[in-house]
Structures are given as C-alpha cells and as structure tokens.
Design an enzyme around this catalytic site. Structure first.
Site, PDB file in Angstrom:
ATOM      1  N   LYS A  88      49.533  62.841  48.813  1.00 55.34           N
ATOM      2  CA  LYS A  88      49.524  62.810  50.233  1.00 55.34           C
ATOM      3  C   LYS A  88      48.005  62.253  50.504  1.00 55.34           C
ATOM      4  O   LYS A  88      47.809  61.373  50.799  1.00 55.34           O
ATOM      5  CB  LYS A  88      49.445  64.237  50.684  1.00 55.34           C
ATOM      6  CG  LYS A  88      50.942  64.758  50.210  1.00 55.34           C
ATOM      7  CD  LYS A  88      51.403  66.171  50.863  1.00 55.34           C
ATOM      8  CE  LYS A  88      52.615  66.733  50.524  1.00 55.34           C
ATOM      9  NZ  LYS A  88      53.983  66.268  51.128  1.00 55.34           N
ATOM     10  N   ASP A 102      48.513  72.554  41.188  1.00 56.64           N
ATOM     11  CA  ASP A 102      49.151  71.688  42.002  1.00 56.64           C
ATOM     12  C   ASP A 102      48.481  71.457  43.409  1.00 56.64           C
ATOM     13  O   ASP A 102      48.753  72.215  44.081  1.00 56.64           O
ATOM     14  CB  ASP A 102      50.437  71.621  42.088  1.00 56.64           C
ATOM     15  CG  ASP A 102      51.250  70.535  42.975  1.00 56.64           C
ATOM     16  OD1 ASP A 102      50.597  69.835  43.458  1.00 56.64           O
ATOM     17  OD2 ASP A 102      52.688  70.639  42.962  1.00 56.64           O
ATOM     18  N   TYR A 121      56.997  74.360  45.358  1.00 55.85           N
ATOM     19  CA  TYR A 121      57.623  72.943  45.107  1.00 55.85           C
ATOM     20  C   TYR A 121      56.830  72.094  44.665  1.00 55.85           C
ATOM     21  O   TYR A 121      55.387  71.956  44.959  1.00 55.85           O
ATOM     22  CB  TYR A 121      58.089  72.486  46.591  1.00 55.85           C
ATOM     23  CG  TYR A 121      58.801  71.177  46.375  1.00 55.85           C
ATOM     24  CD1 TYR A 121      60.104  70.903  45.750  1.00 55.85           C
ATOM     25  CD2 TYR A 121      58.091  69.905  47.145  1.00 55.85           C
ATOM     26  CE1 TYR A 121      60.681  69.917  45.750  1.00 55.85           C
ATOM     27  CE2 TYR A 121      58.966  68.743  46.869  1.00 55.85           C
ATOM     28  CZ  TYR A 121      59.964  68.510  46.120  1.00 55.85           C
ATOM     29  OH  TYR A 121      60.781  67.529  45.966  1.00 55.85           O
TER      30      TYR A 121
END
Ligand SMILES: Cc1ncc(COP(=O)(O)O)c(C=O)c1O
Length: 436
Positions: A269, A237, A142
C-alpha cells in the site's frame, strides 16, 4: 445520476467476472452501482459522470498524500521518461529498501509487487527457515488471497483449518490454524498442541480488514514472545498499517515502545505510492535463506519496478511528521463528528480507532475485539449511511467490514464537505435496520 457508471458496469460485466478486478469494488455489500472513477486530485475523486466525492477509501490505504501529489507525479514522470522496466537492479529499489530499513526494525528487505505476494513469500520463507509447515492466523485478519491463508477455523480451537473458498485444497487449509483475535488462551492452546510444528504466526499488526479492531494492550508482545518460546517466527503483516499509522507503522507505536521485534514483516500500500509495490523483510539470518543468497526460492519479473519504486520512495520521503499529524487530525475530526451525529440521530454504533485508521460498527454491540463480534454489526444501517454519504459526494468503503482512510491532502474544505454530509446520513442510518 450514475448513468455512465451503469453503462460501464454493464460493459465490464460482459468481459470481467462481476465487472470488477477486486470483489469489494462491486458494491455487492451495499447494493447499487459502483462508481467508475475518471480522476483523483488531492482528497477528491471524480467519476465518469463528472460527480465529485471526498475520498475516504484512498485506494484502500496507499494514498497517504492524496491523489496526484505533485512531488510523487514528478518522481514518476522522471522515472517513466527513463523507461518503465529493465529487469535489472536499479538504484531506486535500493533507496526504497534503505528507507524501509531506516523506518522499521527489518534488517533486510525483498521487494515484490503486491501484499499477497509479500505474505505468501514470508510464509514460504518461515517454512523454509524452520523446517515446519503449520501457520497460525486469526479469523477476520486478511493477508491477501494466499491459498493457505484463505482458511477458516476447523471444529475446535486448536484444530487445523478448512478452506474458506472453493479452489483452496483442503490440504492447504489444513496447514493453517485459525484462532479468534485477541484471545490469548486460544493462542496458548494452539501452541501447546502444535508448538513443534508451527512455522509462523501471522497477524495484522492492528486489524483493519474486519473493520478496525486494535490489539488489546500487550497482545502483539504476547504473540512475539509465544512464537519465540516455541521456535516459530512471528510475522507482523503491516501491508495496511505500514507507513500509515506512523512513519514506522504499527510497530512504531507498540514494538518500538514495548521492546520487541517481529521476525518478519510484510508491507504494501503506502510504500508503493499507488503503484504495485510491496515488500517483506526481517531478521538478517532469516532473510539470508532467500534465493539467491539461500535456498528458499522467490522471484518476480516486475519486482522492484523502477516506476513503482520511484512512486513509493517519493511517497515515503514526503511522509514526514507534518503529514502524519495532518492525517491523524483529519481522522480524529471526521470520526468524532460521525459518532456525534449518529448519537444525535439516535443510531446506535461503536466507533473504533487505531491512530488515523477508524471504522464505525453500527448497532448496539460491545467493544469489537474479534471477528465474531464484528459479524454482529447492523449492516443494513451501514448501507443506509453509506448511500446517504455517497449521494452527498462522500466516498466511503463500500463494506461495513473495512477501515476508513484519510490523507494529508484532506484540507479543511474537504473535511467540511464530509461534516456537512453527516447529519443526513446519520438520520438515514437511524431510520433503517435494527435501529428503527
Ligand atoms: C493486511 C493486509 N495484508 C495483505 C493484503 C494483500 O495485499 P494486496 O491486495 O496488495 O495483495 C492486504 C490487502 O488489503 C491487507 O490489508
């Protein structure tokens, strides 16, 4: 027990689709009422009914230092007192960029506000740099809700993707090739067929969004080499793994050791310290294509926001080797204990780890190396386990397809609270689903 949460959920559903602002929070995968949280402190969350939970979600990764870390709060308070957004360059964003450049192989970095924005922008930049359109991604990885990344595999391995959600134009999904993770032959086939048209391959540096499914040894190096050979960019990523699994993220444990470097990387994050901050960065010649230095347009009103960057900078500065050692230790103790209790209760499962990230796949299944295998897990057993833990004051990710996250604020009391809850939850898992 969660009566106020129930009332708030009703109110929320009256004004917000599904009652939440990000789908997984709705507990749809596990059933029951999502807990509305009122406060967080260290390893603990307190809900609107006053019930407390040891938090093993940590805001889905960002809270590496735990909730309300005094040093981060001080930095944020100091920033807020000076105003919350100017729309001009600030010194903190430079310092945060310097910290990212110091910890990772990226040469230049651009700050944005979410991981989705980071991957979206990295892909536009890769397309602008290469003059090509196709993107390769892996099923189960994702990268945020970017149109072209919400694609699923077409009919054959090297064929173009189809939309995985209504609202994504077929033409956007058709720009994406979706392959099984850890499958070198599939990567070779896709590049053999479309190599000249592929702008980039994007992958989670170590997937955590289908549960924890680490790359097989050398897989990332193989991807980097394949991209280079075909003139495509390798986009790693690290929104989830960055500054979490080590001070240099996943790259610190593979690329730095094996001697390869992604062309572009994305972060989020942890580097936002619980605020909306994210980034993409990489090779100087690629990043130089970005506006205003180059022709590829990208911008953001709140990009590099002074409060968010203060929180992120403080978080990274506090995230020293002692912090990583503690997070690693907590993750190891909790994951091993969970697996041991599940064994003792007779609940078949597979514990998968990547440094301090881990998840448990319930059921009798082989090592999970890709999304197809992850989908064979026993989600009913997970549901039973999840609710038994929740009832005992442990907040797990409300989905079997998510990584569990710990923080350096998980002290011995918090860890013991989790350990004490495990036997009951393990028995609940054993008596439900396919284990029964
Ligand atoms: C690996 C990865 N990339 C990108 C994203 C998207 O980040 P955001 O939710 O901040 O848009 C996520 C979010 O979980 C992620 O895990």
């Amino acid at each position: 027990m969660s009566s106020s949460s129930l009332q708030w959920f009703d109110r929320a559903r009256a004004v917000t689709p599904g009652g939440v602002n990000s789908p997984v929070r709705a507990f749809a995968a596990v059933g029951g009422t999502p807990r509305f949280m009122r406060s967080g402190s260290g390893a603990w969350l307190t809900d609107v009914d006053g019930a407390t939970y040891v938090d093993l979600v940590c805001s889905w990764g960002p809270m590496l230092l735990g909730h309300a870390h005094p040093g981060v709060l001080a930095a944020v308070g100091d920033a807020i007192a000076r105003g919350t957004s100017y729309g001009t360059p600030t010194t903190t964003e430079v310092e945060l960029a310097e910290e990212i450049v110091a910890r990772t192989p990226v040469e230049l970095v651009r700050l944005v506000s979410s991981g989705t924005e980071a991957t979206m922008s990295a892909i536009r930049l890769a397309r602008g740099f290469t003059g090509r359109d196709l993107v390769v991604k892996f099923a189960g990885c994702y990268h945020g809700h970017v149109d072209s990344l919400l694609a699923q595999a077409g009919s054959g391995l090297a064929t173009l993707g189809v939309s995985s959600t209504p609202g994504v134009p077929a033409s956007a999904a058709a720009q994406t090739i979706v392959l099984p993770y850890n499958d070198r032959a599939a990567v070779d086939a896709a590049f053999a067929e479309h190599g000249d048209s592929i702008a980039c391959l994007i992958t989670e540096a170590s997937p955590g969004n289908m549960g924890v499914v680490p790359p097989q040894p050398g897989f990332n190096a193989f991807l980097a080499e394949t991209c280079t050979r075909h003139g495509a960019l390798f986009v790693s990523d690290e929104v989830m793994t960055g500054f979490r699994v080590s001070r240099s993220g996943q790259w610190g444990t593979d690329g730095a050791v094996e001697g390869w470097t992604p062309d572009l990387m994305t972060f989020g994050k942890v580097m936002g310290g619980g605020f909306p901050a994210a980034a993409f960065g990489g090779r100087a010649d690629v990043m130089a294509m970005l506006s205003p230095q180059g022709p590829v347009y990208q911008a953001g009103t709140l990009s590099g926001n002074p409060v968010a960057t203060a929180a992120g900078l403080a978080t990274l500065r506090y995230a020293d080797e002692a912090v990583y050692a503690r997070v690693d230790e907590v993750a190891s103790v909790i994951s091993q204990a969970a697996s041991k209790e599940l064994d003792a209760a007779g609940a078949p499962h597979r514990l998968q780890t990547n440094g301090n990230m881990f998840s448990i796949f319930f059921g009798d299944l082989p090592p999970v190396t890709d999304y197809a295998t992850a989908q064979t897990q026993d989600t009913d057993a997970f549901k039973a386990f999840f609710h038994a833990m929740l009832d005992q004051g442990v907040y797990l990710p409300p989905s079997a397809f998510e990584a569990w996250f710990c923080s350096s604020a998980h002290n011995d009391r918090a860890v013991q609270h989790v350990l004490d809850a495990l036997p009951t939850a393990a028995r609940a898992a054993a008596s439900t689903g396919r284990a029964r």
